[in-house]
Design an enzyme around this catalytic site. Structure first.
Site, PDB file in Angstrom:
ATOM      1  CE1 TYR A  86      -3.950  -2.173   0.260  1.00 63.33           C
ATOM      2  CE2 TYR A  86      -2.860  -3.279   1.967  1.00 63.33           C
ATOM      3  CZ  TYR A  86      -3.923  -3.234   1.087  1.00 63.33           C
ATOM      4  OH  TYR A  86      -4.837  -4.188   1.052  1.00 63.33           O
ATOM      5  CE1 TYR A 460      -9.030  -4.354   2.559  1.00 66.67           C
ATOM      6  CE2 TYR A 460      -9.083  -3.232   4.510  1.00 66.67           C
ATOM      7  CZ  TYR A 460      -8.533  -4.166   3.834  1.00 66.67           C
ATOM      8  OH  TYR A 460      -7.397  -4.655   4.191  1.00 66.67           O
ATOM      9  NE  ARG A 461      -4.141  -1.377   4.279  1.00 61.78           N
ATOM     10  CZ  ARG A 461      -3.615  -2.404   5.116  1.00 61.78           C
ATOM     11  NH1 ARG A 461      -4.294  -3.467   5.512  1.00 61.78           N
ATOM     12  NH2 ARG A 461      -2.670  -2.078   5.870  1.00 61.78           N
TER      13      ARG A 461
END
Ligand code: ADP
Length: 516
Positions: A86, A460-461
């Site tokens: 991420y 969600y991310r």
């Protein structure tokens, strides 16, 4: 000129920060290598930080924040900075100063009877696990796939673990937060000067703010209460392997019901064969063509070699022995006729040697998934949330698999089953040093986000490079939620210094930034 001014501001701010925390705890931009920022970022300059500062306590964090506000320097807080896939530690906006909290690594309190701990941001999963085992404290932390990170950083990103407390953000209770003005806040019952239920009761009186600091850029969490599962008397664990792609539909349907009925209380992580196989071998042992994803015949050979199904997942029951034995019988009944073998349960009762099926010892095996692509293997994620409806999840998986094939990438994913929703985490594997592979991975991630959005599914991310795109898909009523986010951001962070752009929220002076 603009560059000089920015550099000058940064230099002034760093000088002032040095006087607070000492030169040893500030790393200049030149010292920052790619692995230190984001081991999986192909373009070393894209998210290059201006510096890293490492305070040792809340008071130092407050001082740094005040200096940053005075000099209009952006801060990017991380706890241990292990947000792999991420963006790691790297800031969204190049030039931001990473506020690295790993020196703040004290376990401040463990309340065994109350089943919670109070930790600073630098406390890692391994550190807490070791401490609990060493002190014979019968509490079990939930550990995510990447156990190198921190309890606080992972929970703030809505990370997931494998046991009943696996929805990490839900088990935060009571935060200490440095606001972007430098002011200090204690949430919930911590707002009482002598609050004794800070980490026991998640709200307070009136609005509850803990979740406002989750996946946001509104404050720096400097300590948190984290609820821990009391060690059960016994556990049973079984591993289920489903042979066919088409099994996903009934599996999601059944597993969601087991979650709804609370027979299985942990997030059920259903991984495809590659999610498990990639940690054991390299792609080129199986398939040498870079321009096609692995064909079905190879998929079958891989499954045979490692005894895997197309889909694989663990199920765990924790509690009193009599109860979980009865629950196991219900699971056996549920899966009879669906899997071609009786479920085999591995048992653990209190007093047995560790590791228990609760896997209290963090394992690094999951991180090896990137080795599939070779020595320079890396990954990024796309992670939409779907309804826990088998038909929809199966249709979505087929579509996603097709996108992977179109981008010559091997389909690697999990479906994390909750009672009402499923999170589909697509692991996009690529080679860092191969520009074609990097371009494919990024194109694939963008395509998956767009396809999910077209079907009404939000992420969600999101990885730094896709935060804006993921945030843009939240578009009801002309992005009404963004308007609220902006309003709150401007009120709480008037100088606009904290993690600009995080999940698509920019301070006033940086709105409508150049696309990243
Ligand atoms: P990990 O603990 O798994 O290493 P990170 O420290 O990389 O996780 O944190 C993930 C993300 O969560 C960061 O990029 C940042 O946006 C946010 N974050 C982490 N720690 C804090 C914190 N203490 N306060 C505010 N936000 C944080």
């Amino acid at each position: 000129m603009a560059y000089d001014f920015v550099t000058q501001k940064l230099e002034c701010a760093l000088k002032a920060m040095t006087s607070v925390i000492g030169a040893d705890w500030i790393q200049s931009r030149d010292a920052l290598t790619r692995p230190l920022l984001d081991a999986y970022e192909p373009d070393a300059l894209k998210h290059r930080a201006g510096a890293v500062v490492q305070p040792c306590c809340t008071e130092e964090v407050r001082a740094i924040v005040r200096i940053a506000a005075e000099h209009s320097v952006q801060l990017w807080p991380v706890s241990r900075g292990c947000n792999l896939g991420y963006g790691g530690s790297a800031p969204l906006l190049a030039g931001s100063v990473i506020l690295d909290l790993r020196r703040m690594n004290r376990i401040l309190e463990v309340d065994t009877a109350g089943a919670f701990c109070v930790v600073e941001p630098g406390v890692g999963f391994a550190q807490l696990s070791e401490y609990l085992q060493r002190e014979h404290i019968p509490l079990c932390p939930s550990i995510p796939g990447n156990p190198t990170g921190s309890l606080i950083g992972n929970a703030l990103e809505r990370g997931i673990g494998y046991h009943p407390y696996g929805e990490h953000a839900n088990y935060l209770c009571g935060l200490e937060v440095v606001l972007p003005t430098g002011n200090l806040l204690r949430t919930g019952m911590g707002a009482l000067k002598n609050g004794s239920c800070w980490h026991r009761y998640p709200a307070g009186l009136g609005a509850a703010w803990d979740q406002m600091f989750v996946q946001s850029n509104l404050g720096i969490v400097t300590r948190a209460g984290v609820w821990l599962m009391p060690e059960p008397e016994a556990c049973l664990r079984t591993q289920v392997a489903l042979p066919n792609f088409s099994d996903l539909e009934w599996a999601i349907e059944s597993l969601a019901e087991l979650r709804l009925q609370r027979l299985v209380e942990h997030p059920i992580i259903v991984g495809n064969f590659l999610h498990d196989a990639a940690v054991h071998s390299h792609r080129n042992e199986w398939h040498s063509d870079d321009d096609t994803s692995i064909p079905d015949a190879v998929v079958t050979r891989i499954m045979d070699q490692y005894g895997l199904g197309w889909w694989n997942f663990p199920l765990m029951l924790c509690g009193y022995p009599e109860v979980i034995r009865a629950q196991a019988k219900i699971l056996e009944r549920r899966f009879a006729g669906k899997v071609h073998y009786p479920l085999q349960f591995e048992g653990w009762v209190r007093g047995d040697a560790y590791p228990s099926p609760l896997a209290t010892a963090p394992s690094l095996t999951g991180l090896k998934v990137v080795d599939w692509e070779g020595a320079d293997g890396a990954h990024l994620f796309s992670a939409p949330v779907l309804p826990a409806v088998g038909r929809l999840a199966s249709y979505h998986a087929r579509r996603s698999q097709r996108f992977f094939e179109l981008h010559s990438t091997d389909y690697c994913c999990t479906f994390v089953v909750g009672p009402r929703h499923v999170r589909n985490i697509n692991t996009i594997l690529f080679r860092l040093n191969d520009p074609v592979s990097v371009a494919r991975a990024h194109a694939l991630c963008g395509a998956l986000i767009e396809d999910a959005h077209a079907h009404g599914y939000g992420e969600y991310r999101a990885h730094l490079d896709f935060m804006q795109k993921a945030a843009d898909s939240y578009d009801f009523w002309n992005h009404a939620q963004r308007a609220l986010n902006n309003l709150v951001k401007d009120a709480i962070d008037p100088a606009g210094i904290l993690a600009p752009g995080k999940n698509g929220v920019w301070p006033k002076r940086l709105r409508e930034p150049p696309s990243c």
